[in-house]
Design a protein around this motif. Structure first.
Motif, PDB file in Angstrom:
ATOM      1  N   PRO A 278      -6.036  64.831  30.408  1.00  0.00           N
ATOM      2  CA  PRO A 278      -6.744  65.487  29.606  1.00  0.00           C
ATOM      3  C   PRO A 278      -5.840  66.306  28.492  1.00  0.00           C
ATOM      4  N   LEU A 279      -4.560  66.497  28.944  1.00  0.00           N
ATOM      5  CA  LEU A 279      -3.611  67.063  27.502  1.00  0.00           C
ATOM      6  C   LEU A 279      -3.498  66.019  26.392  1.00  0.00           C
ATOM      7  N   MET A 280      -3.358  64.753  26.760  1.00  0.00           N
ATOM      8  CA  MET A 280      -3.411  63.713  25.869  1.00  0.00           C
ATOM      9  C   MET A 280      -4.710  63.636  25.058  1.00  0.00           C
ATOM     10  N   ALA A 281      -5.684  63.589  25.908  1.00  0.00           N
ATOM     11  CA  ALA A 281      -7.013  63.660  25.199  1.00  0.00           C
ATOM     12  C   ALA A 281      -7.768  64.946  24.340  1.00  0.00           C
ATOM     13  N   LEU A 282      -6.861  66.113  24.485  1.00  0.00           N
ATOM     14  CA  LEU A 282      -6.813  67.179  23.730  1.00  0.00           C
ATOM     15  C   LEU A 282      -5.924  66.974  22.445  1.00  0.00           C
ATOM     16  N   LEU A 283      -4.872  66.265  22.569  1.00  0.00           N
ATOM     17  CA  LEU A 283      -3.989  65.907  21.335  1.00  0.00           C
ATOM     18  C   LEU A 283      -4.759  65.056  20.486  1.00  0.00           C
ATOM     19  N   ALA A 284      -5.253  63.954  20.672  1.00  0.00           N
ATOM     20  CA  ALA A 284      -5.894  62.948  20.139  1.00  0.00           C
ATOM     21  C   ALA A 284      -6.923  63.371  18.852  1.00  0.00           C
ATOM     22  N   PRO A 285      -7.601  64.216  19.121  1.00  0.00           N
ATOM     23  CA  PRO A 285      -8.717  64.665  17.950  1.00  0.00           C
ATOM     24  C   PRO A 285      -7.696  65.460  16.822  1.00  0.00           C
ATOM     25  N   LEU A 286      -6.896  66.339  17.165  1.00  0.00           N
ATOM     26  CA  LEU A 286      -6.316  66.902  16.071  1.00  0.00           C
ATOM     27  C   LEU A 286      -5.506  65.893  15.317  1.00  0.00           C
ATOM     28  N   MET A 287      -4.899  64.854  15.824  1.00  0.00           N
ATOM     29  CA  MET A 287      -3.859  64.090  15.296  1.00  0.00           C
ATOM     30  C   MET A 287      -4.633  63.295  13.969  1.00  0.00           C
ATOM     31  N   GLY A 288      -6.018  63.326  13.991  1.00  0.00           N
ATOM     32  CA  GLY A 288      -6.669  62.873  12.908  1.00  0.00           C
ATOM     33  C   GLY A 288      -6.644  63.803  11.657  1.00  0.00           C
ATOM     34  N   PHE A 289      -6.556  65.103  12.004  1.00  0.00           N
ATOM     35  CA  PHE A 289      -6.517  66.059  10.957  1.00  0.00           C
ATOM     36  C   PHE A 289      -5.030  66.260  10.295  1.00  0.00           C
ATOM     37  N   GLY A 290      -3.844  65.744  11.032  1.00  0.00           N
ATOM     38  CA  GLY A 290      -2.817  66.047  10.645  1.00  0.00           C
ATOM     39  C   GLY A 290      -2.265  65.205   9.253  1.00  0.00           C
ATOM     40  N   PRO A 291      -2.611  64.125   9.201  1.00  0.00           N
ATOM     41  CA  PRO A 291      -2.179  63.323   7.917  1.00  0.00           C
ATOM     42  C   PRO A 291      -2.928  63.752   6.336  1.00  0.00           C
ATOM     43  N   VAL A 292      -4.115  64.373   6.748  1.00  0.00           N
ATOM     44  CA  VAL A 292      -4.893  64.719   5.575  1.00  0.00           C
ATOM     45  C   VAL A 292      -4.716  66.228   5.330  1.00  0.00           C
ATOM     46  N   SER A 293      -3.908  66.994   6.144  1.00  0.00           N
ATOM     47  CA  SER A 293      -3.816  68.510   6.073  1.00  0.00           C
ATOM     48  C   SER A 293      -2.727  68.597   5.085  1.00  0.00           C
ATOM     49  N   ARG A 294      -2.831  69.883   4.613  1.00  0.00           N
ATOM     50  CA  ARG A 294      -1.781  70.376   3.474  1.00  0.00           C
ATOM     51  C   ARG A 294      -0.743  71.452   4.076  1.00  0.00           C
ATOM     52  N   TRP A 295       0.289  71.687   3.664  1.00  0.00           N
ATOM     53  CA  TRP A 295       1.384  72.513   4.124  1.00  0.00           C
ATOM     54  C   TRP A 295       0.937  73.826   3.835  1.00  0.00           C
ATOM     55  N   LYS A 296       1.355  74.966   4.230  1.00  0.00           N
ATOM     56  CA  LYS A 296       1.309  76.347   4.225  1.00  0.00           C
ATOM     57  C   LYS A 296      -0.165  76.926   4.079  1.00  0.00           C
ATOM     58  N   ARG A 297      -1.196  76.077   3.703  1.00  0.00           N
ATOM     59  CA  ARG A 297      -2.623  76.754   3.651  1.00  0.00           C
ATOM     60  C   ARG A 297      -3.441  75.640   3.253  1.00  0.00           C
ATOM     61  N   ASP A 298      -4.644  75.460   3.947  1.00  0.00           N
ATOM     62  CA  ASP A 298      -5.613  74.584   3.737  1.00  0.00           C
ATOM     63  C   ASP A 298      -6.954  75.155   3.869  1.00  0.00           C
ATOM     64  N   ASP A 299      -8.146  74.077   3.796  1.00  0.00           N
ATOM     65  CA  ASP A 299      -9.476  74.592   3.884  1.00  0.00           C
ATOM     66  C   ASP A 299     -10.093  73.821   4.820  1.00  0.00           C
ATOM     67  N   THR A 300     -11.011  74.402   5.726  1.00  0.00           N
ATOM     68  CA  THR A 300     -11.673  73.754   6.730  1.00  0.00           C
ATOM     69  C   THR A 300     -12.790  72.642   6.034  1.00  0.00           C
ATOM     70  N   GLN A 301     -13.165  73.349   4.870  1.00  0.00           N
ATOM     71  CA  GLN A 301     -14.368  72.543   4.019  1.00  0.00           C
ATOM     72  C   GLN A 301     -13.718  71.462   3.564  1.00  0.00           C
ATOM     73  N   ARG A 302     -12.501  71.605   2.973  1.00  0.00           N
ATOM     74  CA  ARG A 302     -11.924  70.271   2.687  1.00  0.00           C
ATOM     75  C   ARG A 302     -11.638  69.214   3.594  1.00  0.00           C
ATOM     76  N   TRP A 303     -11.120  69.572   4.768  1.00  0.00           N
ATOM     77  CA  TRP A 303     -11.140  68.708   6.040  1.00  0.00           C
ATOM     78  C   TRP A 303     -12.349  68.206   6.328  1.00  0.00           C
ATOM     79  N   LYS A 304     -13.348  68.846   6.225  1.00  0.00           N
ATOM     80  CA  LYS A 304     -14.844  68.315   6.527  1.00  0.00           C
ATOM     81  C   LYS A 304     -15.248  67.315   5.518  1.00  0.00           C
ATOM     82  N   ALA A 305     -14.818  67.413   4.178  1.00  0.00           N
ATOM     83  CA  ALA A 305     -15.283  66.651   3.198  1.00  0.00           C
ATOM     84  C   ALA A 305     -14.218  65.319   3.126  1.00  0.00           C
ATOM     85  N   GLU A 306     -13.046  65.559   3.869  1.00  0.00           N
ATOM     86  CA  GLU A 306     -12.129  64.306   3.813  1.00  0.00           C
ATOM     87  C   GLU A 306     -12.559  63.501   4.961  1.00  0.00           C
TER      88      GLU A 306
END
Length: 658
Positions: free
Chosen positions: A397-425
């Protein structure tokens, strides 16, 4: 004479390690540049003499010098030459010498390939590694001398190498595993050197990061090879058993994975400095703990060296000194290394923080499951067993919890980001992943919910990475011109995440779709597994260089066409009479066909036979290779090789000296 030369060289190696631990540290304390400048030379000298010692022991094995106890106990004149050489580390004493040699290699590598390091920092790093070398070389010389003689009673022949170890896996697996284990000593040394200097900044993380990535890559390859070796050699058809010794290498890998992500944040943003230092200490401490578990005699495993508990006490004391001293230094220096940089909870930093928490909790979970039976036994409360049901229930379950957020990592920005941008990307990758999860499992025999979930997570990672690459190169207009501008560090991350996705598919598919038949078969019998017909043709007697074997021969057909001819063996080794199973495997990218022999059963020519169909099992090991290559690729980034001008180096020296 050659063993005595090796023993003497090992003593000189210990003396040089002692000098390396003391002289540069004193020079750094006194700001004595001459003493600090001796560190690289002492590191290279230590490697030379420990290397001579290793060559001398290898010569004793190759020449069948049974007057040397470790050769007599772990080799035989009938053993093929390649296994005589690898038998050197197929035992406690020799493997400890290999460990020490690899530690010297890492120490010399830091000395030779760190021209950008200020001399003050380099001397502290090498002094710490020298101190670690003193511990292991002392352990080798005083409790586990590999050159001990059996004079005057020299046996005519040796006892032979454990048949389990007479395999190509022994040649490759331990050196790679030790390269990873010992490689974390470099990250540990950089952390301690930074604490001694009272400065943890982006430069420290940049210096430490490539060494840590390379060590992690080697450990990944070592664990992968160990899994593959157990799969085909033990005859069980399994690839991971949550054995305590398997866990001993897996725990440093989990901590090291958290460490390489934490170093990225420290280098980029100056954050997580305290966290990074603790992870460096934790990863190396777990490597030492693994050494204790394997060599103390406190556990029983097919992987363990059953040795005198007094040797385990030596490692336990050494572990206490390393962990206790490191944490004490950290406590004294903690106020000086704390981070004062802010970030939003919607940012790449927060995702990496969550990543580290998951990996740390996973490590502690495995650590608890591994040590709990030992603690209960030591307290006289009886014997308990913690096996796959516990580990699967808490780790998966811990690995299953980790995998979804790994998809956000490469497209996310340092310091501050926006969930709407994540949604669009990530809207399109998310839809594609759902479609794959709904359709791809239908290609198998049955729609399986767990396989669908694995496909969903893996596809989410893959499509997210592809979307990010597409964005970075500016779409079709930037291909292939901008593709070459992406850094090795970025490509390393991509390969590692793709490897993780492949592992998810491989683990779930083989656990859900595997078919196993254990049955009695005689020549002429057939059995069908997953549409493949296994026909038992005959049993023949074959002879190897140091064994005789019963070899059963199978013809495997599908839809009337021959797809494989398999010949598993039941071997009896001549020197010790040990009986071993050698499985036969027809390997493929999407499935393995596995046949292993059990024991002869009553009737003439009848045998216990194990037939396995393993879908996509190779994806786990291919995924691990991708992850390791990703770690090595990251270390090739030019910013880690950039050399300073003399003026810049001198300025840095003054900065660290002040």
């Amino acid at each position: 004479m050659i063993p005595e030369m090796g023993h003497f060289a090992l003593i000189i190696g210990l003396a040089l390690a002692l000098l390396l631990a003391i002289v540069p540290a004193w020079g750094a304390w006194q700001r004595n540049s001459h003493a600090m400048a001796l560190a690289p030379r002492l590191a290279i000298g230590q490697l030379v003499f420990v290397g001579i010692s290793f060559v001398c022991l290898a010569t004793a094995f190759l020449q069948d010098d049974f007057s040397v106890a470790v050769v007599a106990n772990n080799s035989n004149s009938l053993l093929p030459a390649i296994y005589k050489f690898s038998a050197l580390w197929g035992n406690h004493e020799g493997s400890l010498l290999l460990w020490s040699l690899i530690l010297c290699l890492w120490t010399a590598a830091v000395a030779l390939f760190s021209p950008q390091l200020p001399l003050l920092v380099l001397s502290r790093v090498l002094a710490v590694m020298g101190a670690v070398g003193v511990g292991f070389l002392s352990f080798s010389l005083f409790t586990s001398n590999p050159f001990a003689r059996l004079l005057p009673s020299v046996p005519a022949d040796g006892n032979d190498l454990n048949p389990l170890l007479q395999d190509p896996g022994l040649i490759i697996h331990p050196p790679l595993l030790y390269m990873g284990y010992v490689g974390f000593s470099v990250a540990f040394a950089f952390a301690i050197a930074a604490l001694l200097g009272g400065r943890l900044d982006a430069s420290w993380a940049r210096w430490s990061r490539p060494w840590t990535n390379v060590a992690w890559a080697f450990l990944t390859l070592g664990i992968m090879l160990g899994s593959w070796w157990a799969y085909y050699e033990l005859g069980w058809g399994g690839w991971w058993f949550w054995d305590p010794v398997e866990n001993a290498s897996f725990m440093p890998w989990l901590a090291g994975t958290a460490l390489i992500h934490s170093l990225a944040v420290t280098e980029k943003r100056g954050l997580f400095k305290s966290w990074t230092v603790l992870l460096a200490i934790f990863a190396f401490s777990l490597s030492l703990l693994g050494t204790f578990l394997v060599r103390s005699g406190v556990l029983t495993s097919v992987h363990a060296f059953a040795t005198d508990p007094a040797r385990g006490m030596f490692i336990l004391v050494f572990l206490a000194i390393v962990v206790g001293g490191s944490l004490t230094l950290y406590a004294l220096r903690a106020p000086a290394v704390s981070s004062r940089v802010s970030f939003s909870w919607v940012s790449r930093e927060s995702l990496l923080l969550f990543n580290n928490i998951v990996f740390l909790v996973s490590t502690l979970t495995v650590l608890f499951g591994t040590l709990f039976p030992l603690i209960v036994d030591a307290l006289g409360m009886g014997k308990v067993s913690v096996g796959p049901p516990y580990f699967n229930a808490v780790f998966v379950p811990l690995m299953a919890l980790l995998a979804p957020l790994m998809g956000f990592g490469p497209v996310s920005r340092w310091k501050r980001d926006d969930t709407q941008r994540w949604k669009a990307e990530l809207m399109l990758p998310g839809i594609a992943a759902v479609v794959c999860a709904a359709t791809l499992p239908l290609l198998g025999a049955d729609y399986n919910l767990w396989v669908a979930l694995a496909v969903l997570l893996a596809a989410w990672l893959v499509f997210g990475l592809l979307r990010d690459i597409w964005f970075r190169i500016g779409g079709i207009s930037g291909f292939p011109r901008k593709l070459g501008r992406l850094t090795p560090s970025y490509w390393g991350m991509v390969m590692a995440h793709l490897g993780f996705a492949a592992c998810i598919i491989g683990v779930v598919a083989t656990s859900q779709y595997s078919i196993e038949h254990d049955l009695k078969m005689s020549p002429g019998d057939t059995d069908t597994v997953a549409g493949y017909e296994f026909r038992f043709l005959e049993v023949a007697q074959v002879r190897g260089p140091n064994f005789v074997a019963d070899e059963s021969r199978f013809e495997v057909t599908r839809d009337g066409e021959v797809v494989a001819n398999l010949a598993p063996q039941k071997r009896r080794y001549l020197a010790g009479g040990s009986v071993m199973t050698e499985a036969a495997i027809d390997a493929g990218l999407f499935r393995d066909l596995f046949v292993a022999m059990g024991e002869p059963i009553g009737e003439e020519g009848a045998w216990a036979i194990r037939l396995h169909y393993k879908p996509m099992v190779r994806w786990m090991w291919l995924g691990a290779i991708f992850m390791a290559v990703g770690g090595l690729t990251t270390a090739l980034d030019k910013r880690y090789r950039r050399q300073r001008s003399r003026a810049a180096t001198a300025a840095r020296e003054v900065q660290y000296a002040s």
